[in-house]
Design a protein around this motif. Structure first.
Motif, PDB file in Angstrom:
ATOM      1  N   ARG A 302       0.806  -1.226   0.000  1.00  0.00           N
ATOM      2  CA  ARG A 302       0.000   0.000   0.000  1.00  0.00           C
ATOM      3  C   ARG A 302       0.839   1.276   0.000  1.00  0.00           C
ATOM      4  N   LYS A 303       2.065   1.196  -0.449  1.00  0.00           N
ATOM      5  CA  LYS A 303       2.933   2.378  -0.526  1.00  0.00           C
ATOM      6  C   LYS A 303       3.200   2.720  -1.986  1.00  0.00           C
ATOM      7  N   LYS A 304       2.953   3.982  -2.326  1.00  0.00           N
ATOM      8  CA  LYS A 304       3.175   4.450  -3.695  1.00  0.00           C
ATOM      9  C   LYS A 304       4.555   5.069  -3.864  1.00  0.00           C
ATOM     10  N   GLU A 305       5.130   5.482  -2.746  1.00  0.00           N
ATOM     11  CA  GLU A 305       6.463   6.088  -2.803  1.00  0.00           C
ATOM     12  C   GLU A 305       7.117   5.943  -1.436  1.00  0.00           C
ATOM     13  N   GLY A 306       8.391   6.280  -1.392  1.00  0.00           N
ATOM     14  CA  GLY A 306       9.117   6.180  -0.125  1.00  0.00           C
ATOM     15  C   GLY A 306      10.495   5.580  -0.329  1.00  0.00           C
ATOM     16  N   VAL A 307      11.341   5.790   0.670  1.00  0.00           N
ATOM     17  CA  VAL A 307      12.712   5.285   0.627  1.00  0.00           C
ATOM     18  C   VAL A 307      12.882   4.250   1.732  1.00  0.00           C
ATOM     19  N   ILE A 308      13.538   3.135   1.401  1.00  0.00           N
ATOM     20  CA  ILE A 308      13.770   2.036   2.345  1.00  0.00           C
ATOM     21  C   ILE A 308      15.270   1.787   2.438  1.00  0.00           C
ATOM     22  N   GLN A 354      11.715  -4.380 -11.233  1.00  0.00           N
ATOM     23  CA  GLN A 354      11.132  -3.053 -11.496  1.00  0.00           C
ATOM     24  C   GLN A 354      10.081  -2.649 -10.468  1.00  0.00           C
ATOM     25  N   VAL A 355      10.203  -3.226  -9.267  1.00  0.00           N
ATOM     26  CA  VAL A 355       9.341  -2.828  -8.158  1.00  0.00           C
ATOM     27  C   VAL A 355       9.972  -1.657  -7.416  1.00  0.00           C
ATOM     28  N   LEU A 356      11.307  -1.695  -7.294  1.00  0.00           N
ATOM     29  CA  LEU A 356      12.063  -0.661  -6.589  1.00  0.00           C
ATOM     30  C   LEU A 356      13.124  -0.078  -7.501  1.00  0.00           C
ATOM     31  N   GLU A 357      13.683   1.028  -7.044  1.00  0.00           N
ATOM     32  CA  GLU A 357      14.831   1.640  -7.721  1.00  0.00           C
ATOM     33  C   GLU A 357      15.961   1.733  -6.697  1.00  0.00           C
ATOM     34  N   ALA A 358      17.158   1.395  -7.102  1.00  0.00           N
ATOM     35  CA  ALA A 358      18.294   1.444  -6.181  1.00  0.00           C
ATOM     36  C   ALA A 358      18.843   2.865  -6.118  1.00  0.00           C
ATOM     37  N   VAL A 359      18.803   3.467  -4.930  1.00  0.00           N
ATOM     38  CA  VAL A 359      19.429   4.777  -4.723  1.00  0.00           C
ATOM     39  C   VAL A 359      20.936   4.569  -4.581  1.00  0.00           C
ATOM     40  N   ASN A 360      21.307   3.581  -3.798  1.00  0.00           N
ATOM     41  CA  ASN A 360      22.686   3.096  -3.710  1.00  0.00           C
ATOM     42  C   ASN A 360      22.614   1.625  -3.323  1.00  0.00           C
ATOM     43  N   ASP A 361      23.721   1.031  -2.936  1.00  0.00           N
ATOM     44  CA  ASP A 361      23.745  -0.421  -2.692  1.00  0.00           C
ATOM     45  C   ASP A 361      22.836  -0.856  -1.542  1.00  0.00           C
ATOM     46  N   THR A 362      22.557   0.046  -0.602  1.00  0.00           N
ATOM     47  CA  THR A 362      21.764  -0.343   0.572  1.00  0.00           C
ATOM     48  C   THR A 362      20.531   0.525   0.789  1.00  0.00           C
ATOM     49  N   THR A 363      20.166   1.318  -0.206  1.00  0.00           N
ATOM     50  CA  THR A 363      18.996   2.194  -0.091  1.00  0.00           C
ATOM     51  C   THR A 363      18.136   2.029  -1.338  1.00  0.00           C
TER      52      THR A 363
END
Length: 396
Positions: A302-308, A354-363
């Motif tokens: 249920r999340k459309k955006e956000g950083v993990i 293609q569910v997530l995008e990698a900001v860096n190796d751990t984000t």
């Protein structure tokens, strides 16, 4: 055991094997003692079981607690002869006084010292951990070989492994997970590689059988990676079967079923991106379908955006571990055995899906809200499309 000491301190081996008549004569004129505890032992020379030394009833020696079966004695003998045929110089039941341990066989090769333990009967995990760590303090590499009778095949590429069997799982320098076993009744080595857990017990695996004369010790130290014969069809079938078995357990007895229900979800309608194989999945005892469902609920649903971040993922994962919703596996032969590896592999797989995008190796950044299917037919259609598009990412 096949080794003892005489009164004068000299060592006596029951290898090479001698006639029973000669052994009985020797038994009449000699006394024998355990190399470890120095208690008197009896040379057993019978008709049903291979000749061996045994402690007397009531002994307090650790060795006496593990009664050696004919299966184990024959396996030890065959492994010793197998090493001899490779022109090595194995030593039967060497006693390392500094750690008070005696493996089945000691051998030196490739500029390293090895202790070979052929284990057929269940022992407490703590004992295996203790023995393994003690060998390492002496710069001795332990090689634990499981009795082949423990390997319970459930199909051409499917095996059921107990928690005890998993203690023998190890990882080669190249990162290949493998489990070695030996069957003295068939004179074969069994090597499980490309191990992909489906449930807490069942795994899909490449099962290789080798006659002992064509198998070399280096295959136990660093086996060659083999092509993975597991297919997406195999995996889909097993995941569907696991979903059905979890549903049968019901709302009141299964935590993940209950939590999914409270979130308005049904386990049979989970997206196909949940319950996928990753290289380091054996580190986690809980099935991929379950631990990945919890990650989905905690970070993506249920999340459309956000950083993990990996740290957030790990914290939520360990919270589930503390609640006993997820279990980690004890793998005493594997160094650097940390669940972060499996978690990171899964989230990088979600990037490739293609569910997530990698900001860096751990984000990671959520780029698409994951829609759950509304009914079983829709789930099956989405699953088929998913595997057609992405199966090459996890089934080579």
């Amino acid at each position: 055991m096949l080794t003892a000491i005489r009164k004068d301190g000299t060592i006596v081996h029951l290898l090479p094997r001698r006639s029973k008549e000669l052994l009985k004569k020797e038994r009449e004129k000699e006394e024998f003692f355990c190399p470890e505890c120095r208690e008197k032992v009896i040379m057993k020379v019978g008709t049903k079981k291979m000749e061996h030394f045994a402690h007397q009833q009531g002994s307090f020696c650790v060795e006496s607690y593990e009664k050696e079966t004919e299966y184990h004695l024959n396996g030890k003998l065959q492994l010793y002869q197998w090493l001899e045929k490779q022109q090595l110089a194995p030593y039967l039941e060497p006693f390392y006084s500094s750690i008070r341990q005696r493996p089945d066989i000691g051998v030196s090769c490739f500029d390293r010292n090895f202790a070979i333990e052929f284990q057929c009967a269940n022992i407490p995990p703590e004992l295996m951990v203790k023995r393994t760590n003690a060998y390492r303090t002496q710069n001795i590499t332990p090689i634990w070989i499981l009795g082949g009778k423990n390997i319970k095949r459930k199909g051409s590429g499917k095996v059921s492994l107990s928690n005890f069997d998993y203690l023998f799982l190890t990882r080669s320098p190249s990162g290949l997970w493998y489990l070695p076993a030996y069957c003295p009744e068939s004179n074969i080595f069994i090597l499980l590689t490309n191990i992909s857990p489906v449930s807490s017990k069942n795994v899909l695996s490449e099962i290789s059988i080798f006659p002992h004369q064509s198998f070399l010790i280096q295959y136990l130290i660093a086996p060659v990676k083999r092509n993975n014969t597991c297919t997406c069809h195999d995996w889909k079938r097993e995941i569907r079967s696991h979903k059905s078995s979890l549903l049968l357990q019901g709302y009141y007895t299964n935590d993940v079923i209950k939590e999914l229900y409270l979130q308005g979800m049904n386990i049979s309608l989970l997206p196909a991106m949940i319950g996928l194989p990753v290289a380091n999945a054996p580190i986690i005892e809980t099935a991929p379908l379950v631990w990945q469902s919890y990650l989905f609920l905690d970070h993506i649903y249920r999340k459309k955006e956000g950083v993990i971040t990996l740290e957030e993922i790990y914290r939520s994962f360990m919270k589930r571990v503390r609640k006993n919703q997820i279990k980690l596996r004890l793998l005493p032969l594997v160094r650097d055995c940390h669940p972060r590896k499996a978690l990171l592999e899964y989230f990088h797989l979600l990037v490739r899906l293609q569910v997530l995008e990698a900001v860096n190796d751990t984000t990671f950044k959520i780029i698409n809200e994951v829609k759950t299917p509304e009914h079983v037919l829709m789930q099956q259609e989405q699953e088929e499309l998913f595997y057609r598009k992405f199966a090459h990412l996890f089934f080579k």
